[in-house]
Design a protein around this motif. Structure first.
Motif, PDB file in Angstrom:
ATOM      1  N   GLN A 103      53.995  32.152  39.190  1.00  0.00           N
ATOM      2  CA  GLN A 103      54.370  30.654  39.524  1.00  0.00           C
ATOM      3  C   GLN A 103      53.105  30.317  40.305  1.00  0.00           C
ATOM      4  OE1 GLN A 103      57.264  29.227  38.727  1.00  0.00           O
ATOM      5  NE2 GLN A 103      58.045  31.234  38.197  1.00  0.00           N
ATOM      6  N   CYS A 104      51.794  30.706  40.066  1.00  0.00           N
ATOM      7  CA  CYS A 104      50.593  30.552  40.797  1.00  0.00           C
ATOM      8  C   CYS A 104      50.307  29.092  40.903  1.00  0.00           C
ATOM      9  CB  CYS A 104      49.481  31.086  40.278  1.00  0.00           C
ATOM     10  SG  CYS A 104      47.804  30.594  40.876  1.00  0.00           S
ATOM     11  N   LEU A 105      49.954  28.302  42.259  1.00  0.00           N
ATOM     12  CA  LEU A 105      49.780  26.894  42.277  1.00  0.00           C
ATOM     13  C   LEU A 105      48.389  26.611  42.408  1.00  0.00           C
ATOM     14  CD1 LEU A 105      52.157  26.519  45.373  1.00  0.00           C
ATOM     15  CD2 LEU A 105      52.643  25.676  42.810  1.00  0.00           C
ATOM     16  N   GLY A 106      47.315  27.893  42.121  1.00  0.00           N
ATOM     17  CA  GLY A 106      46.041  27.652  42.443  1.00  0.00           C
ATOM     18  C   GLY A 106      45.136  27.621  41.185  1.00  0.00           C
ATOM     19  N   GLY A 107      46.143  27.558  39.776  1.00  0.00           N
ATOM     20  CA  GLY A 107      45.313  27.298  38.738  1.00  0.00           C
ATOM     21  C   GLY A 107      45.414  28.764  37.855  1.00  0.00           C
ATOM     22  N   GLY A 108      46.314  29.639  38.323  1.00  0.00           N
ATOM     23  CA  GLY A 108      46.537  30.765  37.391  1.00  0.00           C
ATOM     24  C   GLY A 108      47.776  30.669  36.858  1.00  0.00           C
ATOM     25  N   PRO A 153      55.664  45.042  31.978  1.00  0.00           N
ATOM     26  CA  PRO A 153      56.056  44.517  33.126  1.00  0.00           C
ATOM     27  C   PRO A 153      57.126  43.265  33.111  1.00  0.00           C
ATOM     28  CG  PRO A 153      53.740  44.204  32.752  1.00  0.00           C
ATOM     29  CD  PRO A 153      54.101  44.788  31.611  1.00  0.00           C
ATOM     30  N   THR A 154      57.113  42.617  31.798  1.00  0.00           N
ATOM     31  CA  THR A 154      58.181  41.603  31.794  1.00  0.00           C
ATOM     32  C   THR A 154      59.441  42.291  31.772  1.00  0.00           C
ATOM     33  OG1 THR A 154      56.850  40.216  30.283  1.00  0.00           O
ATOM     34  CG2 THR A 154      59.017  39.825  29.991  1.00  0.00           C
ATOM     35  N   SER A 155      59.714  43.089  30.872  1.00  0.00           N
ATOM     36  CA  SER A 155      61.193  43.787  30.673  1.00  0.00           C
ATOM     37  C   SER A 155      61.348  44.698  32.248  1.00  0.00           C
ATOM     38  CB  SER A 155      61.217  44.861  29.683  1.00  0.00           C
ATOM     39  OG  SER A 155      60.883  43.876  28.530  1.00  0.00           O
ATOM     40  N   TYR A 156      60.406  45.283  32.827  1.00  0.00           N
ATOM     41  CA  TYR A 156      60.812  46.048  34.004  1.00  0.00           C
ATOM     42  C   TYR A 156      60.841  44.773  35.030  1.00  0.00           C
ATOM     43  CZ  TYR A 156      59.559  49.384  37.518  1.00  0.00           C
ATOM     44  OH  TYR A 156      59.794  50.152  38.782  1.00  0.00           O
ATOM     45  N   GLU A 157      60.160  43.838  35.305  1.00  0.00           N
ATOM     46  CA  GLU A 157      60.488  42.959  36.287  1.00  0.00           C
ATOM     47  C   GLU A 157      61.688  42.191  36.174  1.00  0.00           C
ATOM     48  OE1 GLU A 157      56.722  40.932  36.795  1.00  0.00           O
ATOM     49  OE2 GLU A 157      55.536  42.995  37.108  1.00  0.00           O
ATOM     50  N   VAL A 158      61.660  41.487  34.918  1.00  0.00           N
ATOM     51  CA  VAL A 158      62.591  40.525  35.049  1.00  0.00           C
ATOM     52  C   VAL A 158      63.843  40.867  34.415  1.00  0.00           C
ATOM     53  CG1 VAL A 158      63.018  38.327  33.831  1.00  0.00           C
ATOM     54  CG2 VAL A 158      60.845  38.996  34.139  1.00  0.00           C
ATOM     55  N   GLY A 159      63.722  42.219  33.788  1.00  0.00           N
ATOM     56  CA  GLY A 159      65.100  42.808  33.575  1.00  0.00           C
ATOM     57  C   GLY A 159      65.521  44.188  34.440  1.00  0.00           C
ATOM     58  N   VAL A 160      64.729  45.128  34.350  1.00  0.00           N
ATOM     59  CA  VAL A 160      65.097  46.325  34.994  1.00  0.00           C
ATOM     60  C   VAL A 160      65.538  46.125  36.609  1.00  0.00           C
ATOM     61  CG1 VAL A 160      64.770  48.411  35.626  1.00  0.00           C
ATOM     62  CG2 VAL A 160      64.421  47.906  33.186  1.00  0.00           C
ATOM     63  N   LEU A 161      64.111  45.573  37.149  1.00  0.00           N
ATOM     64  CA  LEU A 161      64.308  45.350  38.699  1.00  0.00           C
ATOM     65  C   LEU A 161      65.311  44.259  39.001  1.00  0.00           C
ATOM     66  CD1 LEU A 161      60.569  45.732  39.589  1.00  0.00           C
ATOM     67  CD2 LEU A 161      62.398  47.589  39.691  1.00  0.00           C
ATOM     68  N   GLY A 267      65.073  36.439  28.218  1.00  0.00           N
ATOM     69  CA  GLY A 267      64.757  35.723  27.029  1.00  0.00           C
ATOM     70  C   GLY A 267      64.159  34.196  27.586  1.00  0.00           C
ATOM     71  N   VAL A 268      63.323  33.693  26.825  1.00  0.00           N
ATOM     72  CA  VAL A 268      62.966  32.318  27.057  1.00  0.00           C
ATOM     73  C   VAL A 268      63.892  31.332  26.176  1.00  0.00           C
ATOM     74  CG1 VAL A 268      61.321  30.574  26.557  1.00  0.00           C
ATOM     75  CG2 VAL A 268      60.533  32.833  27.275  1.00  0.00           C
ATOM     76  N   HIS A 269      64.672  30.581  26.888  1.00  0.00           N
ATOM     77  CA  HIS A 269      65.576  29.654  26.322  1.00  0.00           C
ATOM     78  C   HIS A 269      64.971  28.199  25.923  1.00  0.00           C
ATOM     79  CE1 HIS A 269      69.129  32.261  26.760  1.00  0.00           C
ATOM     80  NE2 HIS A 269      68.605  32.891  27.605  1.00  0.00           N
ATOM     81  N   GLY A 270      65.076  27.775  24.560  1.00  0.00           N
ATOM     82  CA  GLY A 270      64.636  26.390  24.311  1.00  0.00           C
ATOM     83  C   GLY A 270      65.797  25.287  24.423  1.00  0.00           C
ATOM     84  N   THR A 289      67.117  35.119  36.750  1.00  0.00           N
ATOM     85  CA  THR A 289      66.182  34.743  35.490  1.00  0.00           C
ATOM     86  C   THR A 289      65.034  34.975  36.073  1.00  0.00           C
ATOM     87  OG1 THR A 289      65.924  32.289  36.564  1.00  0.00           O
ATOM     88  CG2 THR A 289      67.715  32.588  35.218  1.00  0.00           C
ATOM     89  N   GLY A 290      63.829  34.632  35.246  1.00  0.00           N
ATOM     90  CA  GLY A 290      62.553  35.029  35.679  1.00  0.00           C
ATOM     91  C   GLY A 290      61.509  34.965  34.604  1.00  0.00           C
ATOM     92  N   LEU A 291      60.319  34.597  35.131  1.00  0.00           N
ATOM     93  CA  LEU A 291      59.238  34.641  34.320  1.00  0.00           C
ATOM     94  C   LEU A 291      58.196  35.925  35.001  1.00  0.00           C
ATOM     95  CD1 LEU A 291      56.598  33.310  32.556  1.00  0.00           C
ATOM     96  CD2 LEU A 291      56.051  32.070  34.759  1.00  0.00           C
TER      97      LEU A 291
END
Ligand SMILES: NC(=O)c1ccc[n+]([C@@H]2O[C@H](COP(=O)([O-])OP(=O)(O)OC[C@H]3O[C@@H](n4cnc5c(N)ncnc54)[C@H](O)[C@@H]3O)[C@@H](O)[C@H]2O)c1
Ligand SMILES: [Zn+2]
Ligand SMILES: [Zn+2]
Length: 364
Positions: A103-108, A153-161, A267-270, A289-291
Protein backbone atom coordinates in the motif's frame (compact mmCIF):
# COMPACT_ATOMS: atom_id res chain seq x y z
CA UNK A 1 19.69 -4.57 -24.22
CA UNK A 2 16.89 -7.01 -24.96
CA UNK A 3 13.59 -6.95 -23.07
CA UNK A 4 10.05 -8.32 -23.22
CA UNK A 5 7.95 -5.31 -24.18
CA UNK A 6 4.15 -4.98 -23.98
CA UNK A 7 2.78 -3.41 -27.15
CA UNK A 8 -0.92 -3.28 -26.28
CA UNK A 9 -3.54 -6.07 -25.94
CA UNK A 10 -2.30 -9.36 -27.41
CA UNK A 11 1.02 -7.89 -28.58
CA UNK A 12 4.47 -8.47 -27.14
CA UNK A 13 8.03 -8.49 -28.48
CA UNK A 14 11.58 -9.42 -27.43
CA UNK A 15 12.95 -6.06 -28.45
CA UNK A 16 16.11 -3.96 -28.46
CA UNK A 17 15.59 -1.17 -25.91
CA UNK A 18 17.93 1.36 -24.25
CA UNK A 19 19.89 0.10 -21.21
CA UNK A 20 18.39 1.37 -17.93
CA UNK A 21 20.32 3.96 -15.93
CA UNK A 22 20.22 5.38 -12.40
CA UNK A 23 17.47 7.97 -12.11
CA UNK A 24 17.06 8.52 -8.35
CA UNK A 25 19.81 8.32 -5.72
CA UNK A 26 17.94 5.35 -4.16
CA UNK A 27 18.08 3.28 -7.41
CA UNK A 28 20.35 0.42 -8.36
CA UNK A 29 20.89 -1.27 -11.70
CA UNK A 30 20.95 -5.08 -11.75
CA UNK A 31 21.84 -7.61 -14.39
CA UNK A 32 18.86 -9.99 -14.47
CA UNK A 33 20.19 -13.52 -13.97
CA UNK A 34 16.95 -15.46 -13.48
CA UNK A 35 13.36 -14.35 -13.91
CA UNK A 36 9.90 -15.87 -14.43
CA UNK A 37 6.42 -15.12 -15.76
CA UNK A 38 3.30 -14.56 -13.62
CA UNK A 39 -0.40 -15.03 -14.40
CA UNK A 40 -0.64 -11.27 -13.90
CA UNK A 41 1.63 -10.73 -16.95
CA UNK A 42 -0.95 -12.66 -18.98
CA UNK A 43 -3.70 -10.39 -17.59
CA UNK A 44 -1.71 -7.34 -18.71
CA UNK A 45 -1.26 -8.89 -22.15
CA UNK A 46 -5.03 -9.40 -22.43
CA UNK A 47 -5.45 -5.67 -21.77
CA UNK A 48 -7.04 -6.17 -18.32
CA UNK A 49 -4.62 -3.77 -16.58
CA UNK A 50 -5.10 -0.34 -18.18
CA UNK A 51 -2.43 1.40 -16.03
CA UNK A 52 0.20 -0.61 -17.90
CA UNK A 53 0.87 1.36 -21.06
CA UNK A 54 2.25 0.04 -24.35
CA UNK A 55 6.05 0.22 -24.35
CA UNK A 56 6.37 -1.07 -20.75
CA UNK A 57 8.82 -3.92 -20.07
CA UNK A 58 6.91 -6.68 -18.22
CA UNK A 59 7.93 -8.84 -15.23
CA UNK A 60 8.07 -8.40 -11.46
CA UNK A 61 9.97 -11.48 -10.19
CA UNK A 62 13.77 -11.79 -10.51
CA UNK A 63 17.16 -12.59 -9.09
CA UNK A 64 20.04 -10.45 -10.31
CA UNK A 65 23.54 -9.13 -9.74
CA UNK A 66 24.07 -5.49 -8.73
CA UNK A 67 25.95 -3.53 -11.41
CA UNK A 68 25.70 0.05 -10.21
CA UNK A 69 24.28 1.82 -7.14
CA UNK A 70 22.76 5.28 -6.64
CA UNK A 71 24.49 7.85 -4.41
CA UNK A 72 22.38 7.13 -1.31
CA UNK A 73 22.29 3.30 -1.47
CA UNK A 74 24.20 1.73 1.43
CA UNK A 75 22.98 -1.86 1.88
CA UNK A 76 24.20 -3.47 -1.37
CA UNK A 77 27.29 -3.07 -3.55
CA UNK A 78 28.20 -3.95 -7.13
CA UNK A 79 28.65 -7.72 -7.46
CA UNK A 80 26.05 -8.63 -4.79
CA UNK A 81 23.42 -11.21 -5.79
CA UNK A 82 19.98 -9.97 -4.83
CA UNK A 83 16.34 -11.07 -4.90
CA UNK A 84 13.99 -8.36 -6.18
CA UNK A 85 10.58 -8.20 -4.51
CA UNK A 86 7.48 -7.78 -6.69
CA UNK A 87 6.55 -4.95 -4.31
CA UNK A 88 8.84 -1.93 -3.80
CA UNK A 89 8.91 0.04 -0.55
CA UNK A 90 9.77 3.73 -0.11
CA UNK A 91 10.50 2.92 3.54
CA UNK A 92 9.22 6.31 4.69
CA UNK A 93 5.43 6.44 4.33
CA UNK A 94 2.92 5.37 6.98
CA UNK A 95 2.19 2.02 5.28
CA UNK A 96 5.84 1.13 4.70
CA UNK A 97 6.53 1.84 8.39
CA UNK A 98 3.72 -0.64 9.23
CA UNK A 99 5.18 -3.29 6.89
CA UNK A 100 2.27 -2.85 4.43
CA UNK A 101 4.58 -2.23 1.48
CA UNK A 102 1.88 -3.17 -1.01
CA UNK A 103 0.00 0.00 0.00
CA UNK A 104 3.08 2.29 -0.23
CA UNK A 105 2.16 5.97 -0.63
CA UNK A 106 5.66 7.11 -1.58
CA UNK A 107 5.95 5.74 -5.11
CA UNK A 108 6.46 2.04 -4.27
CA UNK A 109 3.99 -0.86 -4.11
CA UNK A 110 3.53 -3.09 -7.16
CA UNK A 111 5.27 -0.92 -9.80
CA UNK A 112 7.60 -3.35 -11.70
CA UNK A 113 6.15 -4.33 -15.05
CA UNK A 114 3.01 -2.38 -14.10
CA UNK A 115 3.67 1.37 -13.89
CA UNK A 116 7.45 1.28 -14.52
CA UNK A 117 9.66 -1.03 -16.60
CA UNK A 118 9.89 -4.57 -15.22
CA UNK A 119 12.48 -7.30 -14.97
CA UNK A 120 11.98 -9.60 -17.99
CA UNK A 121 15.05 -7.99 -19.52
CA UNK A 122 18.82 -8.26 -19.51
CA UNK A 123 19.08 -5.34 -17.04
CA UNK A 124 16.66 -3.51 -14.76
CA UNK A 125 16.48 -0.30 -12.76
CA UNK A 126 15.38 -1.06 -9.20
CA UNK A 127 13.94 1.86 -7.21
CA UNK A 128 14.16 2.15 -3.37
CA UNK A 129 16.82 -0.56 -3.39
CA UNK A 130 17.73 -0.36 0.31
CA UNK A 131 14.14 -1.31 1.26
CA UNK A 132 13.20 -3.53 -1.65
CA UNK A 133 15.97 -6.05 -2.41
CA UNK A 134 17.33 -8.96 -0.37
CA UNK A 135 20.90 -10.28 -0.47
CA UNK A 136 20.98 -13.98 -1.34
CA UNK A 137 22.75 -16.14 1.24
CA UNK A 138 25.83 -18.05 0.09
CA UNK A 139 25.12 -21.50 -1.34
CA UNK A 140 21.56 -20.96 -2.61
CA UNK A 141 20.77 -21.21 -6.33
CA UNK A 142 18.72 -18.52 -8.08
CA UNK A 143 15.86 -20.96 -8.55
CA UNK A 144 15.70 -21.77 -4.83
CA UNK A 145 14.87 -18.12 -4.01
CA UNK A 146 13.17 -16.86 -7.19
CA UNK A 147 9.64 -17.75 -6.05
CA UNK A 148 10.06 -15.56 -2.95
CA UNK A 149 9.63 -12.55 -5.24
CA UNK A 150 5.86 -13.06 -5.43
CA UNK A 151 3.98 -16.36 -5.08
CA UNK A 152 5.33 -17.65 -1.75
CA UNK A 153 4.88 -14.40 0.23
CA UNK A 154 1.47 -13.90 -1.42
CA UNK A 155 0.08 -17.24 -0.32
CA UNK A 156 1.82 -17.14 3.05
CA UNK A 157 0.83 -13.59 4.02
CA UNK A 158 -2.61 -13.23 2.43
CA UNK A 159 -3.58 -16.90 2.87
CA UNK A 160 -1.81 -18.71 5.69
CA UNK A 161 -1.14 -15.79 8.08
CA UNK A 162 -4.43 -13.94 7.46
CA UNK A 163 -6.28 -17.27 7.77
CA UNK A 164 -4.56 -17.91 11.15
CA UNK A 165 -3.92 -21.59 10.47
CA UNK A 166 -3.17 -23.56 13.64
CA UNK A 167 -1.75 -27.05 14.17
CA UNK A 168 -4.39 -29.70 13.56
CA UNK A 169 -6.66 -27.48 11.44
CA UNK A 170 -8.46 -28.77 8.37
CA UNK A 171 -7.41 -26.31 5.66
CA UNK A 172 -9.33 -26.15 2.38
CA UNK A 173 -7.49 -24.48 -0.51
CA UNK A 174 -9.76 -23.55 -3.42
CA UNK A 175 -7.66 -23.40 -6.62
CA UNK A 176 -4.42 -25.32 -7.31
CA UNK A 177 -2.57 -22.92 -9.58
CA UNK A 178 0.82 -21.59 -8.45
CA UNK A 179 -0.85 -19.47 -5.75
CA UNK A 180 -2.97 -22.34 -4.39
CA UNK A 181 0.06 -24.66 -4.43
CA UNK A 182 2.18 -22.06 -2.62
CA UNK A 183 -0.63 -21.93 -0.05
CA UNK A 184 -0.48 -25.72 0.34
CA UNK A 185 3.32 -25.57 0.76
CA UNK A 186 3.35 -22.75 3.32
CA UNK A 187 0.27 -24.03 5.21
CA UNK A 188 2.34 -27.11 6.01
CA UNK A 189 4.66 -24.90 8.11
CA UNK A 190 1.80 -24.88 10.66
CA UNK A 191 1.25 -28.66 10.69
CA UNK A 192 -2.42 -28.69 9.73
CA UNK A 193 -4.38 -31.88 10.40
CA UNK A 194 -5.45 -32.14 6.76
CA UNK A 195 -5.02 -30.04 3.65
CA UNK A 196 -7.86 -30.35 1.13
CA UNK A 197 -7.13 -29.04 -2.39
CA UNK A 198 -10.05 -28.19 -4.69
CA UNK A 199 -9.76 -27.48 -8.43
CA UNK A 200 -11.56 -28.19 -11.71
CA UNK A 201 -8.44 -29.65 -13.38
CA UNK A 202 -7.21 -33.13 -12.44
CA UNK A 203 -3.68 -32.23 -13.59
CA UNK A 204 -3.62 -29.35 -11.11
CA UNK A 205 -4.92 -31.66 -8.33
CA UNK A 206 -2.09 -34.08 -9.08
CA UNK A 207 0.26 -31.13 -8.54
CA UNK A 208 -1.47 -30.38 -5.24
CA UNK A 209 -0.74 -33.92 -4.01
CA UNK A 210 2.95 -33.47 -4.92
CA UNK A 211 3.01 -30.25 -2.90
CA UNK A 212 1.51 -31.98 0.13
CA UNK A 213 -2.31 -31.90 -0.11
CA UNK A 214 -3.84 -34.87 1.76
CA UNK A 215 -7.20 -34.89 -0.01
CA UNK A 216 -8.11 -33.56 -3.47
CA UNK A 217 -11.56 -32.74 -4.77
CA UNK A 218 -12.48 -32.02 -8.39
CA UNK A 219 -15.47 -29.69 -7.88
CA UNK A 220 -16.39 -30.13 -11.55
CA UNK A 221 -17.65 -33.65 -10.86
CA UNK A 222 -17.81 -33.88 -7.04
CA UNK A 223 -19.79 -31.92 -4.44
CA UNK A 224 -16.92 -30.13 -2.65
CA UNK A 225 -19.06 -28.87 0.25
CA UNK A 226 -20.52 -32.35 0.94
CA UNK A 227 -17.06 -33.93 0.82
CA UNK A 228 -15.53 -31.37 3.22
CA UNK A 229 -18.49 -31.86 5.61
CA UNK A 230 -17.94 -35.61 5.47
CA UNK A 231 -14.25 -35.12 6.37
CA UNK A 232 -15.05 -32.84 9.32
CA UNK A 233 -18.00 -34.57 11.05
CA UNK A 234 -20.40 -32.11 9.44
CA UNK A 235 -18.68 -28.98 10.79
CA UNK A 236 -16.72 -27.65 7.81
CA UNK A 237 -13.09 -26.59 7.35
CA UNK A 238 -11.32 -24.56 10.04
CA UNK A 239 -9.69 -22.36 7.41
CA UNK A 240 -10.57 -21.87 3.72
CA UNK A 241 -8.17 -20.12 1.34
CA UNK A 242 -9.61 -18.74 -1.91
CA UNK A 243 -6.90 -18.88 -4.62
CA UNK A 244 -8.82 -18.42 -7.88
CA UNK A 245 -10.52 -15.01 -7.98
CA UNK A 246 -14.02 -15.73 -9.37
CA UNK A 247 -17.40 -15.35 -7.60
CA UNK A 248 -18.11 -19.13 -7.49
CA UNK A 249 -14.89 -19.97 -5.64
CA UNK A 250 -15.31 -17.21 -3.07
CA UNK A 251 -18.87 -18.42 -2.40
CA UNK A 252 -17.58 -22.00 -2.20
CA UNK A 253 -15.00 -20.95 0.41
CA UNK A 254 -17.75 -19.39 2.55
CA UNK A 255 -19.95 -22.50 2.19
CA UNK A 256 -17.37 -25.01 3.33
CA UNK A 257 -16.16 -23.08 6.41
CA UNK A 258 -17.12 -24.17 9.94
CA UNK A 259 -18.69 -21.76 12.45
CA UNK A 260 -15.81 -19.77 13.98
CA UNK A 261 -13.58 -20.47 10.97
CA UNK A 262 -11.52 -18.14 8.78
CA UNK A 263 -11.92 -17.49 5.06
CA UNK A 264 -8.82 -15.83 3.61
CA UNK A 265 -9.32 -14.48 0.10
CA UNK A 266 -6.15 -14.40 -2.03
CA UNK A 267 -7.67 -14.30 -5.53
CA UNK A 268 -7.82 -11.05 -7.49
CA UNK A 269 -11.49 -10.41 -8.31
CA UNK A 270 -12.60 -8.57 -11.43
CA UNK A 271 -16.33 -8.99 -10.82
CA UNK A 272 -18.74 -8.28 -7.95
CA UNK A 273 -19.20 -11.21 -5.59
CA UNK A 274 -22.25 -11.86 -3.41
CA UNK A 275 -21.50 -12.00 0.31
CA UNK A 276 -24.17 -14.21 1.88
CA UNK A 277 -24.34 -12.35 5.19
CA UNK A 278 -27.86 -13.75 5.66
CA UNK A 279 -26.24 -17.17 6.17
CA UNK A 280 -22.87 -16.12 7.57
CA UNK A 281 -23.84 -13.63 10.30
CA UNK A 282 -24.76 -16.31 12.82
CA UNK A 283 -21.66 -18.45 12.20
CA UNK A 284 -18.85 -16.27 13.67
CA UNK A 285 -16.92 -16.46 10.41
CA UNK A 286 -13.92 -14.15 9.86
CA UNK A 287 -13.20 -13.06 6.26
CA UNK A 288 -9.93 -11.38 5.27
CA UNK A 289 -8.63 -9.91 2.00
CA UNK A 290 -5.26 -8.57 0.98
CA UNK A 291 -2.57 -7.59 -1.47
CA UNK A 292 0.86 -9.11 -0.89
CA UNK A 293 3.34 -6.92 1.02
CA UNK A 294 6.36 -9.31 0.90
CA UNK A 295 7.27 -8.47 4.52
CA UNK A 296 7.72 -12.24 5.03
CA UNK A 297 10.61 -12.62 2.53
CA UNK A 298 13.34 -12.67 5.23
CA UNK A 299 11.45 -15.28 7.26
CA UNK A 300 10.77 -17.52 4.24
CA UNK A 301 14.41 -17.12 3.15
CA UNK A 302 15.62 -18.42 6.53
CA UNK A 303 13.35 -21.45 6.14
CA UNK A 304 14.91 -22.16 2.72
CA UNK A 305 18.46 -21.74 4.12
CA UNK A 306 17.62 -24.23 6.87
CA UNK A 307 16.12 -26.74 4.47
CA UNK A 308 12.61 -26.41 5.93
CA UNK A 309 11.04 -25.08 2.73
CA UNK A 310 11.83 -26.04 -0.86
CA UNK A 311 10.04 -23.98 -3.50
CA UNK A 312 12.08 -25.36 -6.41
CA UNK A 313 9.19 -27.78 -7.13
CA UNK A 314 7.44 -24.88 -8.90
CA UNK A 315 10.00 -24.81 -11.73
CA UNK A 316 8.40 -27.01 -14.37
CA UNK A 317 10.19 -25.57 -17.44
CA UNK A 318 13.43 -23.74 -18.10
CA UNK A 319 14.34 -21.43 -20.99
CA UNK A 320 17.27 -19.21 -21.88
CA UNK A 321 16.35 -15.57 -21.22
CA UNK A 322 16.77 -14.94 -24.97
CA UNK A 323 13.90 -17.37 -25.53
CA UNK A 324 11.36 -15.46 -23.40
CA UNK A 325 8.87 -15.37 -26.29
CA UNK A 326 8.61 -19.20 -26.36
CA UNK A 327 8.48 -19.30 -22.56
CA UNK A 328 5.34 -17.11 -22.72
CA UNK A 329 3.73 -19.55 -25.18
CA UNK A 330 4.45 -22.50 -22.85
CA UNK A 331 3.24 -20.64 -19.74
CA UNK A 332 0.07 -19.38 -21.43
CA UNK A 333 -0.75 -22.93 -22.56
CA UNK A 334 -0.54 -24.39 -19.03
CA UNK A 335 -3.50 -26.73 -19.69
CA UNK A 336 -1.43 -28.64 -22.28
CA UNK A 337 2.15 -27.89 -21.20
CA UNK A 338 1.55 -28.56 -17.48
CA UNK A 339 3.53 -25.40 -16.70
CA UNK A 340 3.47 -24.07 -13.15
CA UNK A 341 6.40 -21.62 -13.31
CA UNK A 342 8.74 -21.20 -16.27
CA UNK A 343 12.27 -20.19 -15.31
CA UNK A 344 14.17 -17.83 -17.62
CA UNK A 345 17.93 -18.07 -17.25
CA UNK A 346 20.34 -15.33 -18.31
CA UNK A 347 24.06 -16.04 -18.79
CA UNK A 348 24.68 -15.20 -15.09
CA UNK A 349 22.05 -17.61 -13.71
CA UNK A 350 23.48 -19.33 -10.63
CA UNK A 351 23.22 -22.95 -9.70
CA UNK A 352 20.28 -24.12 -11.75
CA UNK A 353 20.77 -27.00 -14.15
CA UNK A 354 20.16 -26.91 -17.89
CA UNK A 355 21.19 -23.30 -18.63
CA UNK A 356 20.60 -22.72 -22.31
CA UNK A 357 18.40 -25.77 -22.83
CA UNK A 358 15.59 -24.02 -24.61
CA UNK A 359 12.18 -25.05 -23.38
CA UNK A 360 13.59 -27.94 -21.40
CA UNK A 361 11.13 -29.55 -19.09
CA UNK A 362 12.61 -29.41 -15.59
CA UNK A 363 13.55 -32.69 -13.96
CA UNK A 364 10.88 -33.69 -11.43
N1 LIG B 1 -3.74 -11.11 -3.37
C1 LIG B 1 -2.59 -10.99 -4.01
O1 LIG B 1 -1.71 -10.20 -3.62
C2 LIG B 1 -2.32 -11.84 -5.22
C3 LIG B 1 -1.01 -11.93 -5.72
C4 LIG B 1 -0.78 -12.77 -6.83
C5 LIG B 1 -1.84 -13.46 -7.41
N2 LIG B 1 -3.09 -13.33 -6.90
C6 LIG B 1 -4.27 -14.01 -7.48
O2 LIG B 1 -4.33 -15.36 -7.06
C7 LIG B 1 -5.19 -16.09 -7.96
C8 LIG B 1 -4.54 -17.40 -8.36
O3 LIG B 1 -3.34 -17.18 -9.09
P1 LIG B 1 -2.64 -18.33 -9.95
O4 LIG B 1 -1.43 -17.73 -10.56
O5 LIG B 1 -2.52 -19.56 -9.11
O6 LIG B 1 -3.78 -18.53 -11.06
P2 LIG B 1 -4.04 -19.75 -12.10
O7 LIG B 1 -4.98 -19.21 -13.09
O8 LIG B 1 -2.74 -20.33 -12.56
O9 LIG B 1 -4.74 -20.89 -11.23
C9 LIG B 1 -6.09 -20.82 -10.89
C10 LIG B 1 -6.57 -22.25 -10.64
O10 LIG B 1 -7.96 -22.17 -10.31
C11 LIG B 1 -8.64 -23.24 -10.95
N3 LIG B 1 -10.06 -22.85 -11.07
C12 LIG B 1 -10.64 -22.02 -11.97
N4 LIG B 1 -11.97 -21.93 -11.75
C13 LIG B 1 -12.24 -22.76 -10.70
C14 LIG B 1 -13.43 -23.13 -10.03
N5 LIG B 1 -14.62 -22.62 -10.36
N6 LIG B 1 -13.33 -24.00 -9.01
C15 LIG B 1 -12.13 -24.54 -8.64
N7 LIG B 1 -10.98 -24.23 -9.25
C16 LIG B 1 -11.03 -23.35 -10.27
C17 LIG B 1 -7.93 -23.41 -12.26
O11 LIG B 1 -8.13 -24.74 -12.78
C18 LIG B 1 -6.47 -23.17 -11.87
O12 LIG B 1 -5.79 -24.35 -11.52
C19 LIG B 1 -5.43 -15.14 -9.17
O13 LIG B 1 -6.68 -14.49 -9.00
C20 LIG B 1 -4.29 -14.13 -9.00
O14 LIG B 1 -4.58 -12.91 -9.66
C21 LIG B 1 -3.33 -12.55 -5.81
ZN1 LIG C 1 2.92 -11.94 -9.90
ZN1 LIG D 1 6.07 3.65 1.24
Amino acid sequence: MKALVYHGPGERGWDDVPDPSIFDATDIIVRVDTTTICGTDLHILKGDVPETTPGTILGHEAVGTVQEIGASVTSVAPGDRVLLSCVSSCGRCRYCKEGRYGQCLGGGGWIFGHTIDGVQAEYARVPFADNSVYKIPEGLSDEQVLFLADILPTSYEVGVLNGMIRPGDVVAVVGSGPIGLAAVLTARLYTPGQIVAIDLADSRLEGARRFGADVTINNGNEDAVAKVMELTDGLGADVALEAVGVPQTFELATELIRPGGHVANIGVHGHAVTLHLEKLWIRDVTITTGLVDTFSIPQLLRLIVNGRLDPSLFATHRFALDDTMSAYDTFADAANSGALKVVLQGPGSVGAPDVGLTGAKAAA
